[in-house]
Design a protein around this motif. Structure first.
Motif, PDB file in Angstrom:
ATOM      1  N   VAL A 261      -7.264   2.920  -3.452  1.00 17.85           N
ATOM      2  CA  VAL A 261      -7.951   2.799  -2.171  1.00 17.85           C
ATOM      3  C   VAL A 261      -8.253   4.216  -1.689  1.00 17.85           C
ATOM      4  O   VAL A 261      -7.363   5.072  -1.680  1.00 17.85           O
ATOM      5  CB  VAL A 261      -7.098   2.056  -1.121  1.00 17.85           C
ATOM      6  CG1 VAL A 261      -7.727   2.157   0.270  1.00 17.85           C
ATOM      7  CG2 VAL A 261      -6.932   0.590  -1.509  1.00 17.85           C
TER       8      VAL A 261
ATOM      9  N   ALA B  14      -4.211   0.323   3.412  1.00 15.57           N
ATOM     10  CA  ALA B  14      -4.235  -0.216   2.053  1.00 15.57           C
ATOM     11  C   ALA B  14      -3.482  -1.533   1.960  1.00 15.57           C
ATOM     12  O   ALA B  14      -3.903  -2.466   1.267  1.00 15.57           O
ATOM     13  CB  ALA B  14      -3.647   0.798   1.087  1.00 15.57           C
TER      14      ALA B  14
ATOM     15  N   GLY C 172      -4.973  -5.113   0.929  1.00 16.09           N
ATOM     16  CA  GLY C 172      -4.397  -5.891  -0.158  1.00 16.09           C
ATOM     17  C   GLY C 172      -4.218  -7.355   0.206  1.00 16.09           C
ATOM     18  O   GLY C 172      -4.421  -8.249  -0.619  1.00 16.09           O
TER      19      GLY C 172
ATOM     20  N   TYR D  43      -1.496  -0.765  -4.127  1.00 20.26           N
ATOM     21  CA  TYR D  43      -2.696  -0.002  -3.768  1.00 20.26           C
ATOM     22  C   TYR D  43      -2.319   1.406  -3.327  1.00 20.26           C
ATOM     23  O   TYR D  43      -1.793   1.609  -2.230  1.00 20.26           O
ATOM     24  CB  TYR D  43      -3.482  -0.748  -2.690  1.00 20.26           C
ATOM     25  CG  TYR D  43      -4.001  -2.064  -3.206  1.00 20.26           C
ATOM     26  CD1 TYR D  43      -5.173  -2.135  -3.961  1.00 20.26           C
ATOM     27  CD2 TYR D  43      -3.291  -3.249  -3.000  1.00 20.26           C
ATOM     28  CE1 TYR D  43      -5.625  -3.334  -4.475  1.00 20.26           C
ATOM     29  CE2 TYR D  43      -3.737  -4.454  -3.516  1.00 20.26           C
ATOM     30  CZ  TYR D  43      -4.907  -4.490  -4.253  1.00 20.26           C
ATOM     31  OH  TYR D  43      -5.354  -5.682  -4.779  1.00 20.26           O
TER      32      TYR D  43
ATOM     33  N   GLU E  17     -10.747  -2.656  -6.120  1.00 19.97           N
ATOM     34  CA  GLU E  17     -10.472  -1.276  -5.719  1.00 19.97           C
ATOM     35  C   GLU E  17     -11.453  -0.881  -4.618  1.00 19.97           C
ATOM     36  O   GLU E  17     -12.652  -1.120  -4.731  1.00 19.97           O
ATOM     37  CB  GLU E  17     -10.588  -0.319  -6.899  1.00 19.97           C
ATOM     38  CG  GLU E  17      -9.565  -0.594  -7.986  1.00 19.97           C
ATOM     39  CD  GLU E  17      -9.309   0.609  -8.872  1.00 19.97           C
ATOM     40  OE1 GLU E  17      -8.134   0.914  -9.115  1.00 19.97           O
ATOM     41  OE2 GLU E  17     -10.288   1.252  -9.303  1.00 19.97           O
TER      42      GLU E  17
ATOM     43  N   ASP F 279      -1.410  -5.878  -7.777  1.00 18.78           N
ATOM     44  CA  ASP F 279      -1.462  -4.420  -7.839  1.00 18.78           C
ATOM     45  C   ASP F 279      -0.845  -3.787  -6.600  1.00 18.78           C
ATOM     46  O   ASP F 279      -0.900  -4.351  -5.497  1.00 18.78           O
ATOM     47  CB  ASP F 279      -2.912  -3.945  -7.957  1.00 18.78           C
ATOM     48  CG  ASP F 279      -3.557  -4.393  -9.254  1.00 18.78           C
ATOM     49  OD1 ASP F 279      -2.965  -4.151 -10.321  1.00 18.78           O
ATOM     50  OD2 ASP F 279      -4.650  -4.990  -9.196  1.00 18.78           O
TER      51      ASP F 279
ATOM     52  N   GLY G 188       0.857  -1.186   0.000  1.00 20.27           N
ATOM     53  CA  GLY G 188       0.000   0.000   0.000  1.00 20.27           C
ATOM     54  C   GLY G 188       0.889   1.229   0.000  1.00 20.27           C
ATOM     55  O   GLY G 188       2.006   1.200   0.529  1.00 20.27           O
TER      56      GLY G 188
END
Length: 260
Positions: free
Chosen positions: A123, A171, A175, A94, A196, A92, A21
């Motif tokens: 996020v 975040a 995740g 975030y 998301e 991904d 994150g």
């Protein structure tokens, strides 16, 4: 949208990152430099989340997640790192972003579709249920930091170090949840479903994105939990409509996912 379940297993590497994150810090204090606060969890660290403060990207934007992954590997003292799901597909990073007001993006976005691209996901940044304790923390760029985080509302000034740490931590924890069985989903053509956590969705219909809506505490601006949009779930035998709640449990010491 109809999603199914992935069953694959991935290969190991020297440093396996489970979740990342990130949140931009733009502190007003003259002695504090703007930076990107990165919170990350590794396979070997268990439930621990570590932090890294990176200078704002020299070219203005991160174009590839690997730029951040390589910084983590350098801070951890390893030659490389792996950030993949169980099917060896890239995960991904975030990035936290406010739903309204002034924004400062350091990752590439598709302005027409109003979303991050190229391995970055969004996020919603805001008041979260985590608060960083920065007392005694030596803040140095590109050096791994262990920052205590308590479960209580964060009231740090927006864009401050504390605000960025709390949001990046949140975040990162989310995740990890997105890789759990309930939300580890794929499309009919075996693409990983991107998740998301944001209140503002794209005006385009994206078949490989599942949105979580932040839900605020009654009479408060603090995010209490998240709800997925309703989606079709195909298990190979039957089709069902599902909605999940993602809420932090102090008893479990982690986010809990329940079907509602």
């Amino acid at each position: 949208m109809a999603f199914g379940k992935s069953q694959g297993k991935g290969a190991a590497s020297a440093l396996i990152i489970k979740s990342i994150g990130a949140c931009v810090a733009l502190p007003e204090e003259k002695k504090k430099v703007p930076c990107v606060v990165v919170a990350y969890a590794t396979q070997t660290a268990g439930s621990e989340v570590r932090f890294l403060a990176l200078p704002l990207p020299a070219k203005g934007k991160y174009l590839r997640p690997e730029e951040i992954i390589e910084e983590i590997a350098e801070a951890e003292g390893v030659n490389g790192a792996q950030y993949l799901d169980d099917e060896s597909r890239p995960l991904d990073i975030y990035f936290c972003r406010p739903a309204e007001g002034k924004t400062f993006d350091v990752a590439e976005r598709d302005e027409e579709k109003n979303c991050f691209v190229g391995g970055f996901a969004e996020v919603t940044a805001g008041r979260v249920r985590f608060c960083a304790d920065l007392n005694g923390v030596v803040w140095k760029l590109r050096e791994r930091m262990n920052i205590p985080v308590a479960v209580r509302r964060d009231d740090s000034a927006r864009d401050s170090y504390g605000y960025a740490v709390a949001n990046a931590y949140n975040a990162c924890r989310l995740g990890k949840v997105f890789c759990r069985d309930e939300l580890y989903l794929e499309t009919r053509d075996k693409r990983r479903v991107k998740i998301e956590a944001r209140s503002v969705t794209s005006r385009y219909v994206e078949e490989d994105i599942l949105y979580l809506r932040p839900v605020f505490r009654e009479g408060d601006d603090c995010i209490d939990h998240y709800l997925t949009e309703e989606f079709n779930y195909q298990d190979g035998v039957s089709l069902s409509r599902r909605v999940y709640q993602v809420k932090y449990s102090e008893r479990l010491g982690d986010y809990n996912v329940t079907r509602v």
